[in-house]
Design a protein around this motif. Structure first.
Motif, mmCIF file in Angstrom:
data_model
loop_
_atom_site.group_PDB
_atom_site.id
_atom_site.type_symbol
_atom_site.label_atom_id
_atom_site.label_comp_id
_atom_site.label_asym_id
_atom_site.label_seq_id
_atom_site.Cartn_x
_atom_site.Cartn_y
_atom_site.Cartn_z
ATOM 1 N N ILE A 101 25.989 50.276 27.947
ATOM 2 C CA ILE A 101 26.422 50.974 29.160
ATOM 3 C C ILE A 101 26.185 50.104 30.392
ATOM 4 C CG2 ILE A 101 25.866 52.927 30.671
ATOM 5 C CD1 ILE A 101 25.416 54.597 28.145
ATOM 6 N N GLU A 102 25.036 49.443 30.454
ATOM 7 C CA GLU A 102 24.746 48.535 31.571
ATOM 8 C C GLU A 102 25.794 47.434 31.659
ATOM 9 O OE1 GLU A 102 19.845 48.923 31.712
ATOM 10 O OE2 GLU A 102 20.801 47.311 30.573
ATOM 11 N N GLN A 103 26.137 46.852 30.511
ATOM 12 C CA GLN A 103 27.117 45.775 30.489
ATOM 13 C C GLN A 103 28.494 46.253 30.934
ATOM 14 O OE1 GLN A 103 27.422 43.809 26.697
ATOM 15 N NE2 GLN A 103 29.215 42.606 27.288
ATOM 16 N N GLU A 104 28.887 47.437 30.468
ATOM 17 C CA GLU A 104 30.207 47.955 30.820
ATOM 18 C C GLU A 104 30.298 48.276 32.313
ATOM 19 O OE1 GLU A 104 31.553 51.118 28.354
ATOM 20 O OE2 GLU A 104 31.157 50.045 26.483
ATOM 21 N N ILE A 105 29.233 48.851 32.872
ATOM 22 C CA ILE A 105 29.234 49.140 34.309
ATOM 23 C C ILE A 105 29.367 47.848 35.107
ATOM 24 C CG2 ILE A 105 27.812 49.976 36.225
ATOM 25 C CD1 ILE A 105 26.660 52.067 34.328
ATOM 26 N N GLN A 106 28.618 46.817 34.696
ATOM 27 C CA GLN A 106 28.686 45.532 35.401
ATOM 28 C C GLN A 106 30.087 44.928 35.305
ATOM 29 O OE1 GLN A 106 25.432 42.916 34.548
ATOM 30 N NE2 GLN A 106 26.362 41.142 35.508
ATOM 31 N N GLU A 107 30.697 45.030 34.138
ATOM 32 C CA GLU A 107 32.045 44.469 33.962
ATOM 33 C C GLU A 107 33.069 45.216 34.812
ATOM 34 O OE1 GLU A 107 32.657 44.696 29.781
ATOM 35 O OE2 GLU A 107 31.500 42.878 29.338
ATOM 36 N N ILE A 108 32.952 46.532 34.889
ATOM 37 C CA ILE A 108 33.882 47.313 35.709
ATOM 38 C C ILE A 108 33.725 46.948 37.185
ATOM 39 C CG2 ILE A 108 34.410 49.645 36.536
ATOM 40 C CD1 ILE A 108 33.719 50.663 33.721
ATOM 41 N N MET A 109 32.488 46.802 37.645
ATOM 42 C CA MET A 109 32.254 46.443 39.041
ATOM 43 C C MET A 109 32.796 45.053 39.348
ATOM 44 S SD MET A 109 28.418 47.939 39.773
ATOM 45 C CE MET A 109 28.561 47.548 41.530
ATOM 46 N N ALA A 110 32.556 44.113 38.436
ATOM 47 C CA ALA A 110 33.058 42.745 38.642
ATOM 48 C C ALA A 110 34.581 42.729 38.704
ATOM 49 C CB ALA A 110 32.554 41.834 37.521
ATOM 50 N N ALA A 111 35.225 43.530 37.849
ATOM 51 C CA ALA A 111 36.688 43.598 37.853
ATOM 52 C C ALA A 111 37.201 44.193 39.165
ATOM 53 C CB ALA A 111 37.165 44.437 36.663
ATOM 54 N N THR A 112 36.500 45.195 39.694
ATOM 55 C CA THR A 112 36.893 45.798 40.973
ATOM 56 C C THR A 112 36.788 44.794 42.112
ATOM 57 O OG1 THR A 112 36.143 47.985 40.219
ATOM 58 C CG2 THR A 112 36.402 47.661 42.595
ATOM 59 N N LEU A 113 35.686 44.045 42.149
ATOM 60 C CA LEU A 113 35.508 43.028 43.194
ATOM 61 C C LEU A 113 36.572 41.946 43.092
ATOM 62 C CD1 LEU A 113 31.613 42.625 43.060
ATOM 63 C CD2 LEU A 113 32.949 43.821 44.796
ATOM 64 N N ASN A 114 36.891 41.566 41.878
ATOM 65 C CA ASN A 114 37.912 40.530 41.680
ATOM 66 C C ASN A 114 39.285 41.020 42.140
ATOM 67 O OD1 ASN A 114 38.769 37.898 40.529
ATOM 68 N ND2 ASN A 114 39.880 39.185 39.061
ATOM 69 N N ALA A 115 39.579 42.295 41.841
ATOM 70 C CA ALA A 115 40.873 42.852 42.248
ATOM 71 C C ALA A 115 40.990 42.935 43.766
ATOM 72 C CB ALA A 115 41.050 44.241 41.628
ATOM 73 N N GLU A 116 39.851 43.137 44.445
ATOM 74 C CA GLU A 116 39.846 43.203 45.904
ATOM 75 C C GLU A 116 39.658 41.836 46.560
ATOM 76 O OE1 GLU A 116 40.416 45.846 47.784
ATOM 77 O OE2 GLU A 116 40.683 47.154 46.044
ATOM 78 N N LYS A 117 39.643 40.789 45.716
ATOM 79 C CA LYS A 117 39.454 39.407 46.187
ATOM 80 C C LYS A 117 38.133 39.221 46.954
ATOM 81 C CE LYS A 117 44.341 38.113 46.361
ATOM 82 N NZ LYS A 117 44.792 39.207 45.478
#
Length: 267
Positions: free
Chosen positions: A152-168
């Motif tokens: 769960i920790e890993q998935e939350i981190q991956e989702i957050m990283a993907a959001t930041l990347n999408a927002e540049k």
């Protein structure tokens, strides 16, 4: 006298200069705000001296910034609402991104502490983490979440990283996500306790049934072999007779249907 006066003047000047300077601490980056409220784009690195007689220096912690997201109540895969879900997110800001993040992003994304330090994108990270928790929790049943904490920790981190990347927002790096409390609702917990209790009672009854079956089989086997019973009775009588003969038995219990002979020694 002139030398003394010059020394005093120099000391006063140095004191005024020192009191009008700001040093950027380790782990922070500074930005200069001019007297006309404009902000210079050049970042002031840690350890730099910056005069504040005219204008001021804003400081931004950029290393291992912590965001605590607590008291969330996301839905689990079994459609139950979690009683409590807490996480801590640790992120870092690239020093060269400080100016762009502060000048070009909404001020509502940042948080200011009591000392005046500005935590860049702190509020934004909070909301991003919150959304990631609700999205991740939906994949797991309430009672299974604690068994899948690391995933769960890993998935939350991956989702957050993907959001930041999408927002540049490449100047923000999520370095760690730590899940704290994950408590299912009281109803789910009570249901689980009742289920465990029922299973234990079922296992107990199964054992009792197996014991009863074995006892029934034993009795049936004895009843099916009357000769074995007679043989055991004869063996018992023989043991008694041997004991009497050897003088080891003084008392014998005679059954009501006894048909043998008993010698009674006269006094």
């Amino acid at each position: 006298m002139k030398k003394i006066a010059l020394a005093i003047a120099a000391a006063i000047a140095l004191g005024a200069l020192a009191s009008g300077c700001t040093i950027v601490d380790t782990g922070e980056v500074g930005l200069r705000v001019n007297f006309d409220k404009t902000i210079e784009a050049e970042e002031r690195v840690a350890g730099s001296f910056n005069q504040t007689i005219i204008g001021k220096i804003l400081t931004f912690p950029v290393k291992d910034v912590t965001v605590d997201v607590q008291n969330l109540t996301p839905l689990a895969a079994d459609n139950s609402t979690m009683k409590d879900f807490d996480i801590s997110v640790i992120y870092n800001i690239t020093p060269s991104s400080v100016s762009d993040l502060y000048i070009n992003k909404s001020r509502s994304f940042h948080t200011v502490d009591d000392s005046g330090d500005i935590y860049l994108m702190h509020a934004y990270i909070y909301q991003t983490a919150r959304n990631a928790v609700y999205k991740t929790a939906r994949k797991y049943e309430a009672l299974n979440m604690n068994d899948n904490r690391a995933q769960i920790e890993q998935e939350i981190q991956e989702i957050m990283a993907a959001t930041l990347n999408a927002e540049k927002l490449n100047g923000i790096v999520i370095s760690q996500v730590r899940v704290g409390s994950m408590m299912p609702s009281d109803a789910v917990k009570a249901s689980a306790d009742n289920l465990v209790r029922a299973k234990n009672e079922e296992k107990t009854k199964e054992v009792e049934v197996q014991i009863a079956k074995k006892e029934a089989e034993r009795i049936a086997a004895l009843n099916a072999n009357a000769g074995a019973i007679s043989y055991m009775q004869a063996q018992a009588q023989m043991k008694i007779a041997e004991g009497i003969a050897e003088g080891k038995v003084q008392t014998v219990v005679i059954p009501y249907d006894f048909k043998g002979m008993v010698n009674v020694t006269a006094k």
